[in-house]
Design an enzyme around this catalytic site. Structure first.
Site, PDB file in Angstrom:
ATOM      1  N   GLU A 259       0.856  -1.148  -0.185  1.00 19.15           N
ATOM      2  CA  GLU A 259       0.058  -0.129   0.141  1.00 19.15           C
ATOM      3  C   GLU A 259       0.857   1.225  -0.211  1.00 19.15           C
ATOM      4  O   GLU A 259       0.525   2.182  -0.641  1.00 19.15           O
ATOM      5  CB  GLU A 259      -0.962  -0.167   0.981  1.00 19.15           C
ATOM      6  CG  GLU A 259      -1.779  -1.129   1.276  1.00 19.15           C
ATOM      7  CD  GLU A 259      -2.851  -1.162   0.023  1.00 19.15           C
ATOM      8  OE1 GLU A 259      -3.570  -2.023  -0.274  1.00 19.15           O
ATOM      9  OE2 GLU A 259      -2.909   0.075  -0.736  1.00 19.15           O
ATOM     10  N   ARG A 263       0.264   3.615  -3.358  1.00 18.23           N
ATOM     11  CA  ARG A 263      -0.253   4.928  -2.875  1.00 18.23           C
ATOM     12  C   ARG A 263       0.542   5.923  -2.915  1.00 18.23           C
ATOM     13  O   ARG A 263       0.647   6.958  -3.384  1.00 18.23           O
ATOM     14  CB  ARG A 263      -1.331   4.711  -1.766  1.00 18.23           C
ATOM     15  CG  ARG A 263      -2.306   3.855  -2.025  1.00 18.23           C
ATOM     16  CD  ARG A 263      -3.008   3.757  -0.538  1.00 18.23           C
ATOM     17  NE  ARG A 263      -3.998   2.608  -0.706  1.00 18.23           N
ATOM     18  CZ  ARG A 263      -5.264   2.796  -0.307  1.00 18.23           C
ATOM     19  NH1 ARG A 263      -5.739   3.969   0.177  1.00 18.23           N
ATOM     20  NH2 ARG A 263      -6.223   1.856  -0.697  1.00 18.23           N
ATOM     21  N   ASP A 392      -4.228 -10.386  -8.437  1.00 15.83           N
ATOM     22  CA  ASP A 392      -4.684  -9.313  -9.705  1.00 15.83           C
ATOM     23  C   ASP A 392      -3.363  -8.683 -10.003  1.00 15.83           C
ATOM     24  O   ASP A 392      -3.045  -8.967 -11.240  1.00 15.83           O
ATOM     25  CB  ASP A 392      -5.647  -8.341  -9.239  1.00 15.83           C
ATOM     26  CG  ASP A 392      -5.407  -7.602  -7.815  1.00 15.83           C
ATOM     27  OD1 ASP A 392      -4.495  -7.848  -7.301  1.00 15.83           O
ATOM     28  OD2 ASP A 392      -6.121  -6.976  -7.269  1.00 15.83           O
ATOM     29  N   GLU A 524     -12.435  -0.840 -10.463  1.00 12.62           N
ATOM     30  CA  GLU A 524     -12.067  -1.727 -11.499  1.00 12.62           C
ATOM     31  C   GLU A 524     -12.587  -1.704 -12.613  1.00 12.62           C
ATOM     32  O   GLU A 524     -12.368  -1.951 -13.817  1.00 12.62           O
ATOM     33  CB  GLU A 524     -11.619  -3.207 -10.877  1.00 12.62           C
ATOM     34  CG  GLU A 524     -10.749  -3.197  -9.853  1.00 12.62           C
ATOM     35  CD  GLU A 524     -10.890  -2.605  -8.602  1.00 12.62           C
ATOM     36  OE1 GLU A 524      -9.772  -2.377  -7.682  1.00 12.62           O
ATOM     37  OE2 GLU A 524     -11.976  -2.405  -8.143  1.00 12.62           O
TER      38      GLU A 524
END
Length: 635
Positions: A259, A263, A392, A524
């Site tokens: 993260e 980010r 993913d 998504e």
């Protein structure tokens, strides 16, 4: 019996020492079994009492807030609903999890809570890690000072087009422009409320009008590039000022490597490449350096959690047997290659190339990449494969690494098309109703379920269509369109989609479990609309995007921001009181791009990281050419 050599063994009588050899053997066997059991038990206790925690200094351990969810999830601890106020979605961490197989999973908010929570505490190990990394720091700052520093002007000269296009991507068609303006208004509304009620906190809680725990401004960093490309300059300047004066990268407490990378590092890199502000570059490099200790494992596969203050690392408590997660250690490549580019320090690229080398070496079941890998042994921990949660973005970063390298990274290309072939052979299915979807794979058994997170794959297969075998180009475009269509089908009746939907027991793209019915402002599906629009210019993608805008306005907009909803199948919505930072970074940015001309962040110059932060394609030959200057102004 044998003589004891005069030793006085407390608690053992002389006669006890006179045991026969066989008895002694049985006794020792029993004793060793007991010891093994006790030690083993420590590793199976909940995370907060794991062995490592016993040896860690007390100050480093923040309380672990545990969500309940399933093992088969992904950006989970992060891109998923927060625990508070999600009573109906107890199984939510399995973002598309086995909804009720309650594996404890650390939530994003728990992560950030600790990230902020430990700040005030003196960390005993801080000085240790500072000295350890001092040498690393010296090398990177020395390198930074040499004549070989990154030239922003040269970089701009290597872009084919101006980043913001001819007229900031303003579409000629009045209706499309009106829709684009609406998305901009939504961003301003979300931002203004965040600023009013939650400034500096990670996220806004719009119903209670307060900030979500955690003081490292996730929403600010995630919004920098969105505000800039939308031309919201006053808001962008407020964000920049906060980064300058308030962004504290020395937080104690636990942070997710994944993260923080997608980010914060991604957000700061994008802000730098779009604006040329040195501040963003310096912060990104400072943060990149703090992530390096995560790679100190026997295999070089990083662990998932790091204390940015002390450099201590550990694995997620809910991850299978202390393993690292494919979507986490596989989603560092784009940002780390750029950190090397900016710092002229090869260490970042070396770290990610080492991960790739290991993945190439180990055997893959049917060519598939399971979701859990041991950072100690370098072996797969279980054979669970998913294009949704936990897997993913690993696949996404393979094709994007190839594109970002100006199509020179042949290794990434080979790995991507190899993985795609295995996915098609083993996971891609057609439902009785004719919908194409990606199932999940558990040791050879298919689970006919697709998560919202897996809906990015339409866009991914689309952008990868051109560079596969020429005879498969149209096949890939068709597959991308079919998957995007399936994901659109899941967006009903509120015109927003559930966290996970199934294709068995008569279900067609429907969430059959209550715990899968929530929508947390995820991007998504819209992301795939944006890519499919750019690749095909089929007007249906803009129509579908507008449907989503209207649904967001109707069901998710509240008086003081936007909130996720608990059940997409009921028109009387119940809000979850969370305006996710990825809503500002991804959902609204992809919608804005969908209604913009293609020359706003053109795909021939930019790739988007998995948090929708645009990173420029690295044109090595151009950057090494002495004569390159910034020509984009005239373009």
């Amino acid at each position: 019996g044998e003589k004891t050599g005069g030793l006085d063994l407390p608690g053992v009588s002389a006669s006890g020492m006179g045991l026969r050899l066989s008895q002694k053997f049985v006794f020792l066997l029993f004793l060793s079994g007991l010891v093994t059991l006790c030690f083993g038990a420590l590793f199976f206790l909940p995370d907060s009492v794991r062995l490592k925690r016993i040896f860690l200094s007390k100050t480093e351990i923040q309380p672990v807030t545990v969500g309940s969810g399933s093992e088969n999830d992904v950006r989970e601890h992060l891109k998923r609903p927060k625990e508070q106020g999600m009573t109906s979605a107890k199984g939510e961490t399995g973002t598309k999890g086995k909804s009720l197989s309650r594996k404890p999973s650390v939530s994003h908010e728990a992560t950030e809570e600790r990230l902020a929570g430990g700040k005030a505490q003196e960390d005993l190990t801080l000085s240790r890690s500072k000295t350890e990394s001092a040498s690393e720091r010296a090398t990177s700052s020395d390198r930074g000072a040499n004549s070989d520093t990154f030239s922003y002007q040269k970089f701009r000269g290597c872009l084919l087009k101006a980043p913001l296009g001819r007229d900031n991507g303003k579409p000629g068609d009045p209706q499309t422009n009106e829709r684009r303006e609406k998305v901009k208004e939504m961003m301003k509304f979300a931002w203004d409320n965040y600023k009013r009620y939650a400034w500096g906190k990670n996220e806004l809680r719009p119903l209670t009008r307060n900030g979500h725990i955690g003081n490292i401004g996730a929403s600010i960093i995630d919004s920098l590039d969105t505000l800039y490309i939308m031309g919201l300059m006053e808001e962008y300047n407020d964000a920049k000022e906060w980064v300058q004066t308030n962004l504290d990268l020395n937080s104690n407490g636990e942070a997710s490597l994944f993260e923080v990378n997608i980010r914060y590092v991604g957000g700061l890199l994008s802000a730098y490449y779009l604006t040329g502000e040195e501040l963003f570059k310096n912060k990104a490099m400072e943060l990149g350096e703090k992530l390096l200790p995560a790679f100190n494992t026997p295999t070089g596969i990083p662990r998932g959690v790091i204390n940015l203050g002390s450099g201590t690392i550990w694995s997620w408590g809910w991850a299978s047997a202390g393993s690292s997660i494919l979507a986490e250690f596989g989603t560092l490549h784009l940002e780390f290659v750029h950190l090397t580019e900016l710092s002229n320090n090869p260490v970042y690229t070396e770290k990610v190339m080492n991960i790739r080398k290991l993945l190439n070496k180990i055997e893959k079941p049917h060519g598939l990449y399971p979701n859990f890998l041991s950072p100690v042994s370098g072996n797969w921990v279980q054979h669970h494969v998913s294009i949704g949660g936990l897997g993913d973005s690993f696949y996404e970063y393979l094709i994007k690494s190839y594109l970002m390298s100006d199509k020179t990274d042949d290794d990434a290309k080979r790995m991507y098309y190899g993985a795609l072939e295995a996915i098609e052979a083993n996971l891609v299915q057609k439902s009785p109703g004719g919908l194409t979807y990606m199932a999940e794979w558990r040791g050879g058994i298919l689970d006919h379920k697709m998560g919202h997170l897996a809906c990015f794959s339409g866009g991914m297969i689309g952008i990868g269509a051109d560079d596969g075998a020429p005879e498969k180009r149209q096949h890939y475009l068709d597959l991308a369109a079919e998957i995007t269509h399936t994901c659109h089908e899941s967006y009903t009746p509120t015109k927003l989609g559930p966290e996970a939907f199934r294709f068995d027991g008569g279900a067609e793209a429907t969430a059959t479990r209550l715990s899968d019915r929530y929508y947390i402002l995820r991007p998504e599906v819209i992301e795939s609309y944006m890519y499919m629009w750019r690749l095909t210019h089929d007007p249906k993608y803009r129509e579908w995007g507008w449907e989503a805008v209207e649904a967001l306005e109707q069901h998710c907009r509240v008086e003081s921001g936007f909130s996720g909803i608990r059940d997409v199948y009921t028109m009387t919505v119940s809000h979850d009181n969370m305006q996710q930072s990825f809503f500002l970074s991804e959902t609204l940015k992809y919608l804005y791009l969908l209604f913009s001309d293609d020359d706003l962040l053109p795909l021939e110059d930019w790739v988007f990281n998995t948090e929708a932060h645009p990173l420029p394609i690295i044109r090595k030959s151009c950057l090494q050419d002495e004569t390159t200057q910034d020509k984009t102004v005239s373009k």
